[in-house]
Design an enzyme around this catalytic site. Structure first.
Site, PDB file in Angstrom:
ATOM      1  N   ASP A  59     -21.521 -17.339 -66.646  1.00  0.00           N
ATOM      2  CA  ASP A  59     -20.592 -16.444 -67.631  1.00  0.00           C
ATOM      3  C   ASP A  59     -19.121 -16.859 -67.203  1.00  0.00           C
ATOM      4  O   ASP A  59     -18.614 -17.154 -66.273  1.00  0.00           O
ATOM      5  CB  ASP A  59     -20.819 -15.027 -67.456  1.00  0.00           C
ATOM      6  CG  ASP A  59     -22.333 -14.423 -67.875  1.00  0.00           C
ATOM      7  OD1 ASP A  59     -22.823 -15.454 -68.735  1.00  0.00           O
ATOM      8  OD2 ASP A  59     -22.737 -13.612 -67.482  1.00  0.00           O
ATOM      9  N   TYR A  66     -26.519 -14.864 -55.492  1.00  0.00           N
ATOM     10  CA  TYR A  66     -25.297 -14.481 -55.863  1.00  0.00           C
ATOM     11  C   TYR A  66     -24.608 -13.278 -55.092  1.00  0.00           C
ATOM     12  O   TYR A  66     -25.404 -12.514 -54.222  1.00  0.00           O
ATOM     13  CB  TYR A  66     -25.603 -13.725 -57.174  1.00  0.00           C
ATOM     14  CG  TYR A  66     -26.042 -14.655 -58.252  1.00  0.00           C
ATOM     15  CD1 TYR A  66     -25.099 -15.466 -59.159  1.00  0.00           C
ATOM     16  CD2 TYR A  66     -27.374 -15.058 -58.454  1.00  0.00           C
ATOM     17  CE1 TYR A  66     -25.484 -16.243 -60.124  1.00  0.00           C
ATOM     18  CE2 TYR A  66     -27.927 -16.070 -59.274  1.00  0.00           C
ATOM     19  CZ  TYR A  66     -26.976 -16.593 -60.320  1.00  0.00           C
ATOM     20  OH  TYR A  66     -27.311 -17.437 -61.074  1.00  0.00           O
ATOM     21  N   TYR A  93     -30.748 -11.970 -64.875  1.00  0.00           N
ATOM     22  CA  TYR A  93     -29.435 -11.834 -64.969  1.00  0.00           C
ATOM     23  C   TYR A  93     -28.995 -10.548 -64.185  1.00  0.00           C
ATOM     24  O   TYR A  93     -29.338  -9.599 -64.118  1.00  0.00           O
ATOM     25  CB  TYR A  93     -29.159 -11.159 -66.450  1.00  0.00           C
ATOM     26  CG  TYR A  93     -29.169 -12.349 -67.609  1.00  0.00           C
ATOM     27  CD1 TYR A  93     -28.151 -12.795 -67.856  1.00  0.00           C
ATOM     28  CD2 TYR A  93     -30.475 -12.890 -68.161  1.00  0.00           C
ATOM     29  CE1 TYR A  93     -28.192 -13.862 -68.860  1.00  0.00           C
ATOM     30  CE2 TYR A  93     -30.580 -13.746 -69.037  1.00  0.00           C
ATOM     31  CZ  TYR A  93     -29.329 -14.186 -69.658  1.00  0.00           C
ATOM     32  OH  TYR A  93     -29.431 -15.298 -70.620  1.00  0.00           O
ATOM     33  N   LEU A 104     -18.366 -11.597 -59.986  1.00  0.00           N
ATOM     34  CA  LEU A 104     -19.603 -12.272 -59.664  1.00  0.00           C
ATOM     35  C   LEU A 104     -19.670 -13.599 -59.221  1.00  0.00           C
ATOM     36  O   LEU A 104     -18.747 -14.528 -59.876  1.00  0.00           O
ATOM     37  CB  LEU A 104     -20.668 -12.272 -61.239  1.00  0.00           C
ATOM     38  CG  LEU A 104     -21.980 -13.120 -61.103  1.00  0.00           C
ATOM     39  CD1 LEU A 104     -22.764 -12.258 -59.939  1.00  0.00           C
ATOM     40  CD2 LEU A 104     -22.463 -12.961 -62.306  1.00  0.00           C
TER      41      LEU A 104
END
Length: 303
Positions: free
Chosen positions: A43, A71, A174, A195
């Site tokens: 994103d 992540y 996600y 993120l």
């Protein structure tokens, strides 16, 4: 401007505030490459590892896309937003009043999650159009689910309203949705405020190069020098698959005998493997055996 046949993988440390596609076009222009594509959309809000495949490497992008990813995210409790991150509008605000025990119970539940509903603000397509286009027009679409796997979900820090998580997960997961679901389990709402992707397959963020560094190289050196420097930053495609089972053939024509040799060597049939031609580094092959025992050469790369 001329475009070159460049082959290999470039590890980019994506900055925030730009889409994955826009950063791809910038990098592609810097390398003057004919063909390029990125692995795993990030994103605009997100930063971190964005592998970019050039030339023949794009043939193997599917294998990287479906690999494990890691992540690092910071989330805020007490507010649920429309996009599940700071880009959206706040839908509701609630007091944060769960206990530490309830937090860890919720995290354990999330780690066992195997199916995830895709956010309505996502690039997943419905009837040929990304979901976010419907969401922007307030058009309701059917829920799209994905099979996922959370390998690790570690709470790094927590201090009342903010939590930092390190997550290792499968393709299709996600993180925004994961954080949103955490907020729902704790009945207070939550959204992502930061993120960063740390790893894709065996590639790590510590080996990635920033866009700023690329621009520095361009400004510091003349054209013929900086292009040679850029090429040295590329990783050979075959490094992606070194962890796969290997079968060595005496020559290209001996590949038809591979199926029996794989079964004999491994006592089972691996889903996917690499084929090496003895004394020939010019060809790199990925193969697999289908359900009826037929050998399929998935990808053939001429080095």
């Amino acid at each position: 401007m001329c475009k070159n046949d460049i082959h290999g993988i470039f590890l980019l440390d994506k900055p925030t505030g730009i889409s994955s596609n826009k950063i791809l076009q910038k990098v592609k222009k810097i390398f003057c490459a004919k063909k390029a594509g990125y692995i795993g959309t990030l994103d605009p809000l997100a930063t971190g590892l964005l592998p970019i495949c050039f030339g023949e490497s794009t043939k193997f992008s599917e294998q990287l896309t479906h690999s494990k990813k890691c992540y690092y995210t910071i989330a805020k409790f007490g507010e649920a937003t429309s996009t599940y991150d700071t880009e959206g509008i706040v839908l509701n605000s609630r007091k944060v009043k769960f206990s530490t025990r309830q937090l860890y119970e919720a995290l354990r539940k999330l780690q066992k999650q195997t199916v995830q509903i895709a956010p309505i603000y996502s690039a997943i397509k419905y009837q040929g159009r990304p979901l976010y286009r419907y969401a922007r027009k307030n058009i309701v679409t059917p829920k799209i689910t994905r099979n996922i796997k959370i390998y690790k979900l570690h709470c790094v820090t927590y201090n009342y309203q903010f939590i930092t998580l390190k997550i290792t997960c499968s393709h299709g997961t996600y993180i925004r949705r994961l954080v949103h679901d955490l907020g729902k389990l704790l009945t207070c709402g939550a959204h992502v405020i930061s993120l960063r992707r740390l790893q894709v397959s065996d590639y790590k963020i510590t080996n990635a190069i920033t866009l700023k560094k690329l621009h520095t190289i361009i400004k510091k050196y003349p054209l013929y020098i900086y292009r040679s420097i850029l090429l040295k930053l590329l990783i050979p495609t075959q490094t992606t698959f070194l962890q796969l089972p290997e079968v060595i053939c005496s020559d290209y024509h001996a590949i038809h005998d591979i199926k029996n040799r794989i079964f004999f060597l491994n006592n089972n049939t691996p889903q996917i493997f690499r084929i090496t031609i003895q004394n020939d580094n010019s060809i790199f092959i990925i193969g697999k055996i289908d359900r009826i025992g037929k050998l399929i050469l998935c990808k053939v790369l001429k080095m």
